[in-house]
Design a protein around this motif. Structure first.
Motif, PDB file in Angstrom:
ATOM      1  N   GLY A   2      55.338   8.817  15.415  1.00 56.10           N
ATOM      2  CA  GLY A   2      55.823   9.280  14.124  1.00 56.10           C
ATOM      3  C   GLY A   2      55.097  10.511  13.639  1.00 56.10           C
ATOM      4  O   GLY A   2      54.225  11.046  14.298  1.00 56.10           O
ATOM      5  N   ASN A   3      55.489  10.939  12.468  1.00 56.71           N
ATOM      6  CA  ASN A   3      54.852  12.106  11.873  1.00 56.71           C
ATOM      7  C   ASN A   3      53.646  11.669  11.065  1.00 56.71           C
ATOM      8  O   ASN A   3      53.777  10.989  10.070  1.00 56.71           O
ATOM      9  N   ARG A   4      52.480  12.076  11.511  1.00 57.59           N
ATOM     10  CA  ARG A   4      51.267  11.766  10.762  1.00 57.59           C
ATOM     11  C   ARG A   4      50.436  13.033  10.675  1.00 57.59           C
ATOM     12  O   ARG A   4      50.531  13.917  11.517  1.00 57.59           O
ATOM     13  N   LYS A   5      49.643  13.119   9.646  1.00 54.27           N
ATOM     14  CA  LYS A   5      48.799  14.285   9.430  1.00 54.27           C
ATOM     15  C   LYS A   5      47.603  14.219  10.370  1.00 54.27           C
ATOM     16  O   LYS A   5      46.887  13.216  10.402  1.00 54.27           O
ATOM     17  N   ILE A   6      47.413  15.267  11.136  1.00 55.72           N
ATOM     18  CA  ILE A   6      46.275  15.360  12.043  1.00 55.72           C
ATOM     19  C   ILE A   6      45.298  16.353  11.427  1.00 55.72           C
ATOM     20  O   ILE A   6      45.654  17.500  11.189  1.00 55.72           O
ATOM     21  N   THR A   7      44.089  15.910  11.158  1.00 56.27           N
ATOM     22  CA  THR A   7      43.126  16.762  10.469  1.00 56.27           C
ATOM     23  C   THR A   7      42.705  17.934  11.348  1.00 56.27           C
ATOM     24  O   THR A   7      42.669  17.828  12.581  1.00 56.27           O
ATOM     25  N   PRO A   8      42.364  19.052  10.718  1.00 52.13           N
ATOM     26  CA  PRO A   8      41.880  20.208  11.480  1.00 52.13           C
ATOM     27  C   PRO A   8      40.630  19.889  12.303  1.00 52.13           C
ATOM     28  O   PRO A   8      40.476  20.404  13.411  1.00 52.13           O
ATOM     29  N   ASP A   9      39.751  19.019  11.796  1.00 55.33           N
ATOM     30  CA  ASP A   9      38.548  18.642  12.544  1.00 55.33           C
ATOM     31  C   ASP A   9      38.905  17.953  13.864  1.00 55.33           C
ATOM     32  O   ASP A   9      38.291  18.212  14.893  1.00 55.33           O
ATOM     33  N   LEU A  10      39.898  17.083  13.817  1.00 59.27           N
ATOM     34  CA  LEU A  10      40.333  16.373  15.016  1.00 59.27           C
ATOM     35  C   LEU A  10      40.969  17.345  16.017  1.00 59.27           C
ATOM     36  O   LEU A  10      40.735  17.255  17.221  1.00 59.27           O
TER      37      LEU A  10
END
Length: 71
Positions: A2-10
């Protein structure tokens, strides 16, 4: 997944693992949970801009208004 927010740090961590050869791409995708397409997109964006954040919006998306406030 699904659509989930992936952090810039990750995203940056995944890129560092890839570029330094710490993990294979397959292991990175398994551990972090990216799809191959997402990882390739993030990697391309990082190589082109030096950042993993989204491109800034111009503010002029969509169809222009047909009526003006002054009409």
């Amino acid at each position: 997944m699904g659509n989930r927010k992936i952090t810039p740090d990750l995203k940056l961590a995944a890129i560092r693992f890839h570029e330094q050869g710490i993990l294979t791409t397959r292991k990175i995708l398994e551990c972090i949970g990216f799809s191959k397409h997402t990882f390739q997109h993030v990697l391309k964006l990082y190589r082109e801009t030096g950042d993993v954040g989204p491109k800034p919006h111009s503010g002029y998306a969509g169809r222009p208004r047909s009526l003006n406030v002054h009409q």
